[in-house]
Write an enzyme that holds these catalytic residues in place. Structure first.
Site, short mmCIF file in Angstrom:
data_model
loop_
_atom_site.label_atom_id
_atom_site.label_comp_id
_atom_site.label_asym_id
_atom_site.label_seq_id
_atom_site.Cartn_x
_atom_site.Cartn_y
_atom_site.Cartn_z
N LYS A 89 2.95 -1.25 1.04
CA LYS A 89 2.78 0.09 0.45
C LYS A 89 1.43 0.64 0.84
O LYS A 89 0.42 -0.05 0.74
CB LYS A 89 2.87 -0.02 -1.08
N GLN A 110 -6.20 -1.84 0.79
CA GLN A 110 -4.98 -1.50 0.04
C GLN A 110 -4.37 -2.73 -0.64
O GLN A 110 -3.78 -2.63 -1.71
CB GLN A 110 -3.96 -0.84 0.99
N LYS A 113 -6.38 -3.10 -3.88
CA LYS A 113 -6.14 -1.94 -4.73
C LYS A 113 -4.76 -2.04 -5.37
O LYS A 113 -4.60 -1.86 -6.59
CB LYS A 113 -6.22 -0.68 -3.86
N LYS A 125 -1.07 0.26 5.77
CA LYS A 125 -1.58 1.60 6.09
C LYS A 125 -1.05 1.98 7.46
O LYS A 125 -0.76 1.12 8.29
CB LYS A 125 -3.12 1.60 6.15
N GLY A 164 1.36 9.62 1.47
CA GLY A 164 0.34 10.52 2.02
C GLY A 164 -1.03 9.89 2.12
O GLY A 164 -1.31 8.85 1.53
N ASP A 165 -1.89 10.53 2.86
CA ASP A 165 -3.32 10.21 2.96
C ASP A 165 -3.94 11.44 3.64
O ASP A 165 -3.31 12.51 3.66
CB ASP A 165 -3.57 8.92 3.77
N THR A 208 -4.15 10.77 -7.90
CA THR A 208 -5.37 10.10 -7.43
C THR A 208 -6.61 10.71 -8.09
O THR A 208 -7.47 10.00 -8.61
CB THR A 208 -5.49 10.16 -5.90
N ASN A 239 -6.37 16.86 -1.38
CA ASN A 239 -5.57 16.42 -2.52
C ASN A 239 -6.39 15.71 -3.59
O ASN A 239 -6.34 16.06 -4.77
CB ASN A 239 -4.44 15.51 -2.00
N SER A 375 2.63 6.26 -7.03
CA SER A 375 3.65 6.05 -6.00
C SER A 375 4.60 4.93 -6.42
O SER A 375 5.82 5.03 -6.23
CB SER A 375 3.00 5.66 -4.67
#
Ligand code: NDP
Ligand code: 2IT
Length: 443
Positions: A89, A110, A113, A125, A164-165, A208, A239, A375
């Protein structure tokens, strides 16, 4: 040489020319020193060597045709780093600076996290050096369809779920989802951050930024402080930055400065977020337009946003955007807290400077985890074929962020670093993944 030092040395030798990956790995591995010393099973099972080598890296060509009929080619990547605790993810970054080092640092962080969220998600990622800026909707669609035409083979609701990023928002996710559905003939939660009419979760867009402020709120409360009456500077205007600014404002803070990659605005009355959303989300224009909405505001292309005096700084743009000099200026101007919305926005020397001066410092892998946590809530809703209300999702998000704060705080204290949330987050994130890896054998 200790096990962590040996692992780090080998990683740097084996992965030359990947400075961002080295930076992220150095911070994490150094934090883990006491844990690894007290738990010999991690060395025995080669946990650090396995954690720092991605399960696989998928690299591919992304050809597409621009509006002039010219064929363009970009690089496409997906790094499936670790799936010990759940399907891979992590976001997809679309920015000309994207390279293997940046995606490996992001994929590596990630893992920890996602573990901190307490939800069953592994680390990944992806991205491309494609630049969505200045492209027509049709060009963006052509790129996204081509990107997924290759990536669809490697992703799925129970395999790997991108999101997204930087440069990837609802528009890009929509085009990617459409192409995945067409190629696989399956309607599944393969991407998160989807539109609300086709499986997206309420509050994912805000998550976020809101989560960052919820985390910062907890951290501030540990010193009897809050956002109320505080002056806040937020870097970025995408964002994460926009919804961090919104929540900080709702809690009584005054956001006086924001930026994009070409300049920054100063609005002593408090930034008009409706104007920011109109400029950035709707018109996809530059922040220089802000003056049209608020003539009394200032727009600067020289100097840096960190020169603006503030009580709370929220770096929400990109990696390594807050340097040692900036940290010194913030301290001189009386900052009390820095909380990272972006991934690794503060350089290591700036982080240490802030911590040594008693400034509350929230590391991104803990404080920006609300996006990926929500997410995961989107994935749950997709599996259940249900959708929860905004209030339900927001309440869960808040609970998750408070949980992350408490875990990071407790882990820091347990290992002798009370108040050091960098060390605490790294340790708390690591333990769950490492124990799952030990239990699952050498794979
Ligand atoms: P967006 O693309 O929505 O916004 C990025 C913002 O940062 C834009 O305002 C952009 O300016 C600005 N920016 C980018 N590069 C620079 C730079 N070199 N100097 C100054 N400003 C810059 O991305 P997000 O808001 O989604 O992501 C921001 C950060 O948050 C990234 O580090 C990302 O990895 C992280 N993050 C994102 C999550 C998410 O859910 N989206 C979750 C957790 C972390 P411009 O408009 O000029 O490009
Ligand atoms: O850095 C991040 O955590 C994100 N870009 C969000 C990833 C996700 O899967 O929602």
């Amino acid at each position: 040489m200790s096990y962590t030092q040996e692992a780090l040395k080998a990683l740097i030798e084996k992965n030359p020319n990947q400075p961002e990956f080295h930076q992220a790995a150095t911070e994490v591995l150094e934090s883990l020193e006491p844990v690894v010393e007290q738990n010999p099973q991690y060395e025995k099972n080669g946990i650090l060597e396995r954690l720092t080598e991605p399960d696989r890296i998928i690299m591919f060509r992304v050809p597409w045709v621009d509006d002039q009929g010219k064929v363009r080619v970009n690089k496409g990547y997906r790094i499936q780093f670790n799936n010990a605790i759940g399907p891979y993810k992590g976001g997809i970054r679309l920015h000309p600076s994207v390279n293997l080092s940046i995606l490996k640092f992001l994929g590596f962080e990630q893992i920890f996290k996602n573990s901190l969220t307490g939800l069953p998600i592994g680390g990944a990622k992806g991205g491309s050096d494609f630049d969505p800026k200045g492209k027509s909707d049709r060009e963006v669609m052509a790129f996204c369809q081509s990107f997924i035409s290759e990536l669809y083979k490697y992703i799925g609701a129970d395999i790997d779920v991108p999101a997204g990023d930087i440069g990837t928002g609802a528009r890009e996710i929509g085009y990617m989802f459409g192409q995945f559905k067409r190629l696989t003939n399956s309607y599944e939660g393969v991407l998160t951050g989807k539109g609300l009419t086709y499986g997206g979760s309420l509050a994912r867009k805000e998550a976020t930024g809101f989560g960052l402020v919820y985390f910062a709120q907890e951290m501030l409360a540990s010193r009897g402080e809050s956002f109320s009456g505080k002056t806040v500077v937020v870097s970025g205007s995408g964002n994460v930055a926009t919804y961090a600014a919104q929540k900080a404002t709702e809690l009584g803070g005054k956001v006086v400065a924001m930026c994009d990659s070409t300049g920054w605005i100063y609005d002593p009355e408090g930034v008009d977020l409706a104007a920011i959303k109109q400029i950035k989300e709707v018109e996809r224009k530059r922040l220089s337009e802000y003056k049209n909405y608020r003539p009394a505001s200032e727009y600067h292309t020289d100097g840096v946003i960190w020169d603006v005096p503030c009580d709370i700084a929220l770096p929400c743009a990109t990696q390594n955007e807050l340097h040692l000099d900036h940290a010194k200026t913030l301290i001189k101007n009386g900052v009390i807290a820095v909380a990272e919305g972006a991934n690794m926005p503060t350089t290591p020397d700036a982080t240490i400077e802030l911590q040594n001066n008693g400034i509350l410092f929230a590391p991104g892998k803990a404080s920006n985890a609300g996006g990926v946590a929500t997410s995961a809530l989107e994935m749950s809703q997709n599996s259940q074929r249900l959708s929860w209300t905004f209030e339900e999702v927001d309440a869960k998000l808040k609970q998750i962020m408070v949980g992350i704060y408490r875990n990071a705080d407790a882990a820091a204290e347990k290992y002798g670093h009370k108040g050091n949330y960098v060390v605490g987050a790294n340790i708390a994130g690591f333990l769950k993944v490492a124990d799952a890896m030990v239990a699952q054998g050498v794979v």
